[in-house]
Design an enzyme around this catalytic site. Structure first.
Site, mmCIF file in Angstrom:
data_model
loop_
_atom_site.group_PDB
_atom_site.id
_atom_site.type_symbol
_atom_site.label_atom_id
_atom_site.label_comp_id
_atom_site.label_asym_id
_atom_site.label_seq_id
_atom_site.Cartn_x
_atom_site.Cartn_y
_atom_site.Cartn_z
ATOM 1 N N ALA A 372 20.260 -5.611 -89.742
ATOM 2 C CA ALA A 372 19.009 -5.411 -88.996
ATOM 3 C C ALA A 372 19.181 -5.637 -87.495
ATOM 4 O O ALA A 372 19.905 -6.530 -87.068
ATOM 5 C CB ALA A 372 17.941 -6.370 -89.532
ATOM 6 N N HIS A 401 11.402 -11.688 -87.579
ATOM 7 C CA HIS A 401 12.486 -11.957 -86.622
ATOM 8 C C HIS A 401 12.706 -10.752 -85.703
ATOM 9 O O HIS A 401 12.726 -10.878 -84.476
ATOM 10 C CB HIS A 401 13.769 -12.292 -87.403
ATOM 11 C CG HIS A 401 14.986 -12.437 -86.538
ATOM 12 N ND1 HIS A 401 15.456 -13.657 -86.110
ATOM 13 C CD2 HIS A 401 15.818 -11.520 -86.002
ATOM 14 C CE1 HIS A 401 16.522 -13.487 -85.345
ATOM 15 N NE2 HIS A 401 16.770 -12.189 -85.264
ATOM 16 N N GLU A 402 12.857 -9.592 -86.297
ATOM 17 C CA GLU A 402 13.138 -8.388 -85.491
ATOM 18 C C GLU A 402 11.964 -8.063 -84.577
ATOM 19 O O GLU A 402 12.152 -7.674 -83.421
ATOM 20 C CB GLU A 402 13.451 -7.190 -86.399
ATOM 21 C CG GLU A 402 14.727 -7.359 -87.232
ATOM 22 C CD GLU A 402 15.943 -7.709 -86.411
ATOM 23 O OE1 GLU A 402 16.041 -7.283 -85.242
ATOM 24 O OE2 GLU A 402 16.813 -8.440 -86.919
ATOM 25 N N HIS A 405 11.982 -9.859 -81.317
ATOM 26 C CA HIS A 405 12.785 -9.207 -80.263
ATOM 27 C C HIS A 405 11.957 -8.117 -79.572
ATOM 28 O O HIS A 405 11.934 -8.012 -78.356
ATOM 29 C CB HIS A 405 14.025 -8.545 -80.868
ATOM 30 C CG HIS A 405 15.084 -9.493 -81.342
ATOM 31 N ND1 HIS A 405 15.601 -10.496 -80.559
ATOM 32 C CD2 HIS A 405 15.774 -9.568 -82.524
ATOM 33 C CE1 HIS A 405 16.551 -11.153 -81.241
ATOM 34 N NE2 HIS A 405 16.672 -10.609 -82.436
ATOM 35 N N GLU A 429 16.617 -14.908 -80.020
ATOM 36 C CA GLU A 429 16.742 -15.021 -81.479
ATOM 37 C C GLU A 429 15.696 -15.954 -82.081
ATOM 38 O O GLU A 429 15.446 -15.910 -83.286
ATOM 39 C CB GLU A 429 18.142 -15.519 -81.852
ATOM 40 C CG GLU A 429 19.275 -14.584 -81.446
ATOM 41 C CD GLU A 429 19.141 -13.184 -82.036
ATOM 42 O OE1 GLU A 429 18.447 -13.021 -83.061
ATOM 43 O OE2 GLU A 429 19.708 -12.241 -81.455
ATOM 44 N N HIS A 531 28.698 -9.795 -87.356
ATOM 45 C CA HIS A 531 28.771 -10.058 -85.909
ATOM 46 C C HIS A 531 30.190 -10.121 -85.367
ATOM 47 O O HIS A 531 30.379 -10.063 -84.161
ATOM 48 C CB HIS A 531 28.010 -11.354 -85.589
ATOM 49 C CG HIS A 531 26.571 -11.306 -86.011
ATOM 50 N ND1 HIS A 531 26.188 -11.310 -87.347
ATOM 51 C CD2 HIS A 531 25.417 -11.209 -85.314
ATOM 52 C CE1 HIS A 531 24.875 -11.249 -87.436
ATOM 53 N NE2 HIS A 531 24.377 -11.181 -86.220
ATOM 54 N N TYR A 541 22.419 -17.918 -82.400
ATOM 55 C CA TYR A 541 21.657 -18.204 -83.624
ATOM 56 C C TYR A 541 21.602 -19.701 -83.909
ATOM 57 O O TYR A 541 20.639 -20.196 -84.484
ATOM 58 C CB TYR A 541 22.247 -17.459 -84.821
ATOM 59 C CG TYR A 541 22.258 -15.960 -84.638
ATOM 60 C CD1 TYR A 541 21.072 -15.228 -84.699
ATOM 61 C CD2 TYR A 541 23.442 -15.274 -84.378
ATOM 62 C CE1 TYR A 541 21.074 -13.858 -84.522
ATOM 63 C CE2 TYR A 541 23.459 -13.898 -84.198
ATOM 64 C CZ TYR A 541 22.276 -13.191 -84.273
ATOM 65 O OH TYR A 541 22.274 -11.840 -84.089
HETATM 66 O O1 X8Z Z 1 21.781 -11.045 -87.222
HETATM 67 C C1 X8Z Z 1 20.689 -11.536 -87.392
HETATM 68 C C2 X8Z Z 1 19.431 -10.703 -87.197
HETATM 69 C C3 X8Z Z 1 19.620 -9.635 -86.192
HETATM 70 S S1 X8Z Z 1 19.662 -10.228 -84.559
HETATM 71 C C4 X8Z Z 1 19.080 -10.053 -88.507
HETATM 72 N N1 X8Z Z 1 20.582 -12.835 -87.793
HETATM 73 C C5 X8Z Z 1 21.750 -13.657 -88.043
HETATM 74 C C6 X8Z Z 1 22.527 -13.161 -89.247
HETATM 75 O O2 X8Z Z 1 21.992 -12.373 -90.027
HETATM 76 O O3 X8Z Z 1 23.675 -13.586 -89.432
HETATM 77 C C7 X8Z Z 1 19.336 -13.574 -88.005
HETATM 78 C C8 X8Z Z 1 19.749 -14.899 -88.533
HETATM 79 C C9 X8Z Z 1 21.229 -15.038 -88.284
HETATM 80 ZN ZN ZN Z 2 17.992 -11.239 -83.895
#
Ligand code: X8Z
Ligand code: ZN
Length: 632
Positions: A372, A401-402, A405, A429, A531, A541
């Site tokens: 996402a 969460h999204e 942003h 975040e 990531h 995060y």
């Molecule tokens: O990557 C994200 C979001 C998009 S910025 C869905 N998060 C981290 C993950 O999924 O690893 C939100 C919580 C941590």
């Molecule tokens: Zn995010």
């Protein structure tokens, strides 16, 4: 991923449009440049970067929602152009830094240009192109990744959902975990090694020790101080994590027996309801307190009870299909609920284009990056989300969460390009997560999802807190270790031959978990987490987990809430909305302590609010763990 994609590509790429005329002026003049020239350089750079970012975002969007060799090539090309632009700006900005009489904004924007590149490349010909080809290939490889369950292939978003399905056996969890890490991560290693080399060379040219030092330099303080701050925050909350780990291990041992999960030592990583063991809320039924643990609801079940139906590959649209049976209809309705929360605080509704352009569900006919992300394509009103939504509790929270942003992006849009960002990346975040902390049982009643008679009574408080802690507290060491690993990779203290061993060692040291199967030395388990191939810094995060409780505590105080903190919902409170908007509007225009102070009254990031929220649970966990040998 505006944040993820655009901003990354942008900061790397976009920053860069240094107007030739201005550069010539600065470079050719006999005299040292003056502050008026610095102002002109910043203004021209912002315009070039802004224009570039709109084109690049469109290309990146098409690539992420339609992965082919052709869109990969286009994305890599656009990314290279952006990297070259950003590096050009960073080098030019350095020349103006010492000019006397710079205004606050010009100085701040020069700093942002100097250090705001996620993946810098050296200026030598071909380097930016190679770096961006690798970065695009890594992200698309992740998007196209598959694991297996009972030998059958599953996409990333499907296997993520299956890891949360408690009807699977330990052998099935192990198969899913191992196949995902082997098939997705391992093939990325050579590309990643090369990417690290190029980015480091680029960082050195810009005057940084390595790319990791650049990552640590975006927090209005010296990089070393920032590293120390993350460590201090971690030490503050670690006792709560250790207690949760100890209790969870006992429950897993009771459920699965010694042969699967030992009562001492680390926890098996595939038993925690999540592919990366980053959030454990999905195994709440296994750890629920005896007697009072049944909360009486699960958000996925509540949605299904209201008729929300998850789209499947078998869901077919025809011209005659009623609207409520169309692909993505119910997932879109989940976003409507999220929008409703922000509207209740006084934020304007999302633009019509949001509903037309958002990717709500995984398409049937092509490869996409399912992870996402939220985008602001034109830096104005073309905000959208890219998600492969499922009708479950995790995704209900992720939607909030999204949208956090997207509302942040819209709130700061009046600034110049270089301020179109969060106060720091942890703020970006934290916004949607802090909103989602308000999804209390009472709120679910207010929006008609939960029957008022089913609101858990006060004796369920420990259960409610434990359910939250399984997501929020469990995440903390994971949030820290991804970049601790990358910082080590970038500074050379972790060498390529040891990439996987160092990763597994850190997972053990910080999280107290072990892989379900022996990992070959040449595997590349970090690549199995979005990531890393997505090149998104991750400390944001960790910061967000801490910050969201500070925001929440402040909002509940503003709302005059008197009960236990975790029962507070500020849904519908326009005063909170107004004060939140005041912080969001600032974008990156001020050092982050100013933004924090604007909303919370404090200038310090601190774990205190999180510890206060979980205080009753902390006591309860210590009682449960009495006589146990905690730790691993
Ligand atoms: O990557 C994200 C979001 C998009 S910025 C869905 N998060 C981290 C993950 O999924 O690893 C939100 C919580 C941590
Ligand atoms: Zn995010």
């Amino acid at each position: 991923m505006h944040i993820l994609v655009s901003r990354i590509a942008l900061s790397a790429a976009m920053l860069l449009a240094a107007p030739a005329a201005v550069l010539a002026q600065a470079g050719q003049s006999e005299k040292a440049p003056d502050s008026a020239q610095a102002d002109a350089f910043v203004a021209a750079a912002e315009k070039e970067a802004f224009d570039y970012s709109v084109d690049a975002s469109r290309i990146m969007w098409v690539n992420a929602t339609h992965i082919t060799d052709d869109t990969d090539a286009l994305a890599a090309q656009a990314g290279a152009k952006g990297t070259e632009m950003a590096v050009r700006f960073a080098l030019e900005a350095a020349k103006y830094e010492q000019v006397p009489g710079l205004s606050f904004d010009t100085k701040r924007k020069l700093d942002i240009m100097r250090s705001g590149i996620v993946l810098p490349a050296p200026t030598k010909p071909g380097a930016a192109a190679e770096l961006n080809e690798i970065a695009t290939r890594l992200q698309s490889t992740y998007g196209k990744g598959r694991g297996t369950l009972d030998g059958k292939e599953l996409t990333g978003s499907d296997i993520e959902a299956e890891m949360a399905n408690l009807s699977h056996t330990p052998a099935q969890f192990s198969e899913m975990w191992t196949s995902w890490h082997d098939r997705v991560g391992a093939p990325m290693k050579a590309d990643y090694v090369r990417l690290v080399d190029i980015a480091n060379e680029g960082a050195k040219e810009l005057g940084f020790a390595d790319a990791g030092a650049m990552w640590r330099s975006g927090y209005d303080m010296p990089p070393d101080e920032f590293a120390a701050l993350t460590e201090a925050l971690w030490q503050e909350v670690k006792p709560l994590y250790d207690a949760l780990h100890c209790y969870t291990r006992t429950k897993l041992n009771e459920k699965y027996g010694d042969a699967v999960q030992s009562p001492t030592g680390p926890i098996r990583a595939d038993l925690l309801g999540n592919m990366w063991a980053q959030e454990w809320g999905n195994i709440y039924p296994i750890v629920a307190p005896a007697g009072t643990g049944d909360l009486g609801y699960d958000i996925g079940d509540l949605l299904r009870a209201k008729g929300f139906v998850q789209t499947t590959p078998q869901t077919i649209d025809t011209p005659d299909t009623p609207e409520t049976q169309r692909r993505g209809y119910w997932e879109k309705q989940m976003f409507r609920i999220g929008e409703g929360f922000y509207s209740s605080l006084g934020f304007d509704p999302l633009p019509e284009t949001f509903w037309q352009r958002t990717q709500f569900i995984a398409p049937r006919d092509r490869e996409v990056v399912c992870h996402a992300s939220a985008w602001d394509v034109d830096n104005r009103d073309d905000i959208r989300v890219k998600m492969c939504t499922k009708v479950n509790s995790d995704d209900f929270v992720t939607i909030h969460h999204e949208l956090g942003h997207n509302y942040y992006q819209r709130a700061y849009q009046k600034h110049g390009y270089l301020y179109l960002n969060g106060a720091n990346d942890g703020f970006h975040e934290a916004i949607g997560d802090f909103i989602a902390l308000s999804i209390t049982p009472q709120y679910l009643v207010q929006i008609g999802l939960l029957d008022p008679a089913k609101v858990p009574s006060a004796d369920k408080d420990i259960g409610l807190l434990l359910r939250q802690a399984m997501d929020k507290v469990a995440f903390l060491p994971f949030g820290l270790l991804i970049d601790r690993w990358r910082w080590g990779v970038f500074d050379g203290s972790i060498r390529p031959a040891d990439y996987n061993k160092a990763w597994t060692d850190m997972r053990l040291r910080y999280q107290g978990i072990v892989p379900p199967t022996d990992r070959p030395a040449d595997s590349f388990d970090p690549g199995a987490k979005f990531h890393v191939p997505g090149n998104t810094p991750y400390t944001r995060y960790f910061l967000a987990r801490i910050l969201q409780f500070q925001f929440y505590e402040a909002a509940c105080r503003q709302a005059g809430w008197k009960g236990p903190l975790h029962r507070c919902s500020f849904y519908g409170n326009k005063e909170v909305g107004k004060r939140l908007n005041a912080m969001l509007e600032m974008g990156a225009s001020k050092p982050w302590p100013d933004a924090l102070e604007a909303f919370t009254g404090s200038r310090k990031m601190s774990g205190k609010a999180m510890l206060a929220y979980f205080a009753p649970l902390g006591k309860w966990l210590d009682q449960q763990n009495k006589g146990k040998q905690c730790g691993w």
